[in-house]
Design an enzyme around this catalytic site. Structure first.
Site, PDB file in Angstrom:
ATOM      1  CE1 TYR A   1     -17.099  10.423 -16.295  1.00 46.27           C
ATOM      2  CE2 TYR A   1     -15.947  10.823 -14.392  1.00 46.27           C
ATOM      3  CZ  TYR A   1     -16.570   8.970 -15.564  1.00 46.27           C
ATOM      4  OH  TYR A   1     -16.657   8.768 -15.062  1.00 46.27           O
TER       5      TYR A   1
ATOM      6  NE  ARG B   1      -3.516   0.601   3.662  1.00 40.65           N
ATOM      7  CZ  ARG B   1      -2.105   0.518   4.623  1.00 40.65           C
ATOM      8  NH1 ARG B   1      -1.213   2.052   4.121  1.00 40.65           N
ATOM      9  NH2 ARG B   1      -2.277   0.305   4.956  1.00 40.65           N
TER      10      ARG B   1
ATOM     11  CG  ASP C   1      -9.382  14.587 -15.910  1.00 43.08           C
ATOM     12  OD1 ASP C   1      -9.296  13.848 -16.330  1.00 43.08           O
ATOM     13  OD2 ASP C   1     -10.547  14.517 -15.106  1.00 43.08           O
TER      14      ASP C   1
ATOM     15  CE  LYS D   1     -12.503   6.592 -19.655  1.00 47.09           C
ATOM     16  NZ  LYS D   1     -12.186   6.479 -18.267  1.00 47.09           N
TER      17      LYS D   1
HETATM   18  N1  PLP Z   1     -12.083  11.572 -15.390  1.00 43.91           N
HETATM   19  C1  PLP Z   1     -12.434  12.191 -17.099  1.00 43.91           C
HETATM   20  C2  PLP Z   1     -11.690  13.188 -17.831  1.00 43.91           C
HETATM   21  C3  PLP Z   1     -13.123  10.446 -17.339  1.00 43.91           C
HETATM   22  O1  PLP Z   1     -13.634  10.972 -18.229  1.00 43.91           O
HETATM   23  C4  PLP Z   1     -13.237   9.715 -16.367  1.00 43.91           C
HETATM   24  C5  PLP Z   1     -14.388   8.544 -16.189  1.00 43.91           C
HETATM   25  O2  PLP Z   1     -14.715   7.867 -17.562  1.00 43.91           O
HETATM   26  C6  PLP Z   1     -13.009  10.081 -15.196  1.00 43.91           C
HETATM   27  C7  PLP Z   1     -11.579  11.083 -14.900  1.00 43.91           C
HETATM   28  C8  PLP Z   1     -12.871   8.793 -14.087  1.00 43.91           C
HETATM   29  O3  PLP Z   1     -11.651   7.442 -14.300  1.00 43.91           O
HETATM   30  P1  PLP Z   1     -11.786   6.030 -13.433  1.00 43.91           P
HETATM   31  O4  PLP Z   1     -13.572   6.074 -14.324  1.00 43.91           O
HETATM   32  O5  PLP Z   1     -11.080   5.512 -14.116  1.00 43.91           O
HETATM   33  O6  PLP Z   1     -12.514   5.881 -12.333  1.00 43.91           O
END
Ligand code: PLP
Length: 380
Positions: free
Chosen positions: A98, A46, A170, A195
């Site tokens: 998101y 961890r 992000d 992604k």
């Molecule tokens: N940030 C963006 C722009 C996303 O598109 C996503 C998920 O689609 C996330 C964060 C969250 O990621 P995760 O689904 O890996 O938890």
């Protein structure tokens, strides 16, 4: 060294134990102490693990940061970043992003006394007006999911720095191959590595990258305290994916642009939201801030919800599924799928209407993808 070279080599060399050329999977929970009171480099997974350390160092290098952190999902990375705040703090969040981030801000943050205020950060005057003495973070996402709006990161970072407020971006949609927020003055970069960074739709993961040492240390403490880190096996998969990131991103960009140009010329499509198209209202900013686009973009269809349903049921090569950034092409309906956690008023305010479709263009041949969409549109 150039990005392509770093993507292959950053974070690990041949393994010191046996010279393994690729980073081995240290699938263990705990590590033997050298002697009483004398732990080795690692003591418990961890807190740290060699496979994770290799991925974390690689991501830090690719983003131009000093510390990288790998998490079990993108949302775990988001929750850990929020963990840096305390009750009473104020966070300014861009108002179109998101849906899961919106949910985190309106549930977890709110119930822990952190006040998230959604502000349209495309308007820097609104950002200036929103900053208060208790503002501890400005949260950006660009391009935004699914509206493909852009935020001027350098302008936001300048205002934030003047007022002493840290910023987060992000960078999931573009990856460090196409956009490097730390170089534009942002303090924390966030990824859903699920992604593009992993790129093969076979793992969920997240990342944070920082440049400032003290901030990095705070993230390290929070990652260990919350236990949000990624498993060694998943780190291995993500590290393997990163090695082809430049090649994949170039192909995603090319393919998506070809599909976007086809859709833009199609009589049943009313709008295509893609920053690399000249019709995008922030095309100039795209060219200034990014070196390319990914495979994701959105478009609007004539004919309302019924036409959308027929298209989504009519495609064969595109899979109806959430997520993005994998080698295979996906199609989805933000109104009923990825953004359903936002109340209808918030979706409408962000421009997420029932006629909006988001696609993630994969690495198939663009001619086949265009033929698939053309046939499905004929049947609408
Ligand atoms: N940030 C963006 C722009 C996303 O598109 C996503 C998920 O689609 C996330 C964060 C969250 O990621 P995760 O689904 O890996 O938890």
């Amino acid at each position: 060294m150039k990005f392509e070279t770093l993507a292959v080599h950053a974070g690990h060399g041949p393994d010191p134990a046996f010279g393994a050329v690729m980073q081995p999977i240290y699938q263990v929970s705990t590590f033997a102490f050298k002697a009483f009171g004398e732990p080795g480099t690692y003591d418990y997974t961890r807190s740290g693990n060699p496979t994770r350390a290799a991925l974390e160092a690689c991501l830090a290098t690719l983003e131009g940061g000093t510390r990288g952190f790998a998490f079990c999902t993108g949302m775990a990375a988001e929750a850990t970043a929020l963990g840096l705040l305390s009750a009473g703090d104020h966070v300014i969040v861009h108002d179109d992003l998101y849906g899961g981030t919106y949910r985190l801000m309106t549930t977890f943050a709110a119930s822990h006394g952190i006040r998230a205020e959604f502000v349209n950060l495309r308007d820097t005057d609104r950002l200036r007006a929103a900053i208060r003495p208790e503002t501890r973070l400005i949260w950006t996402e660009t391009p935004t999911n699914p509206m493909m709006n852009l935020l001027d990161l350098a302008a936001i970072a300048d205002i934030a720095r003047e007022r002493g407020v840290p910023t987060l971006c992000d960078n999931t949609f573009l990856s460090p191959y196409f956009q490097r927020p730390l170089e534009l003055g942002i303090d924390i970069v966030l990824h859903s590595t699920t992604k593009y960074i992993n790129g093969h739709s076979d793992v969920v993961g997240g990342a944070l990258v920082t440049r400032d040492e003290a901030l990095g240390q705070r993230v390290a403490v929070m990652q260990n305290a919350l236990g949000t880190a990624e498993s060694p096996f998943d780190c291995f998969l993500v590290l393997r994916g990163v090695k082809t990131l430049p090649l994949r991103m170039e192909a995603h960009h090319r393919n998506a642009l070809a599909v976007a140009r086809f859709l833009e010329a199609h009589p049943k499509i009313s709008a295509v939201l893609h920053p690399w198209l000249e019709s995008h209202p922030q095309h100039e900013l795209a060219k200034r801030q990014m070196t390319g686009c990914s495979g994701v973009f959105s478009f609007r269809m004539d004919g309302g919800g019924e036409a959308v349903r027929r298209l989504l049921e009519g495609v064969r090569l595109f899979t109806l599924a959430e997520s993005l950034g994998g080698v295979e092409s996906l199609i989805e309906h933000p109104w009923t799928m990825t953004h359903i956690s936002m109340p209808p008023e918030a979706r409408l305010a962000a421009g997420i209407t029932e006629d909006l479709i988001r696609i993630s263009v994969g690495l198939e041949h663009p001619d086949d993808l265009i033929a698939d969409l053309a046939e499905a549109l004929d049947r609408v």
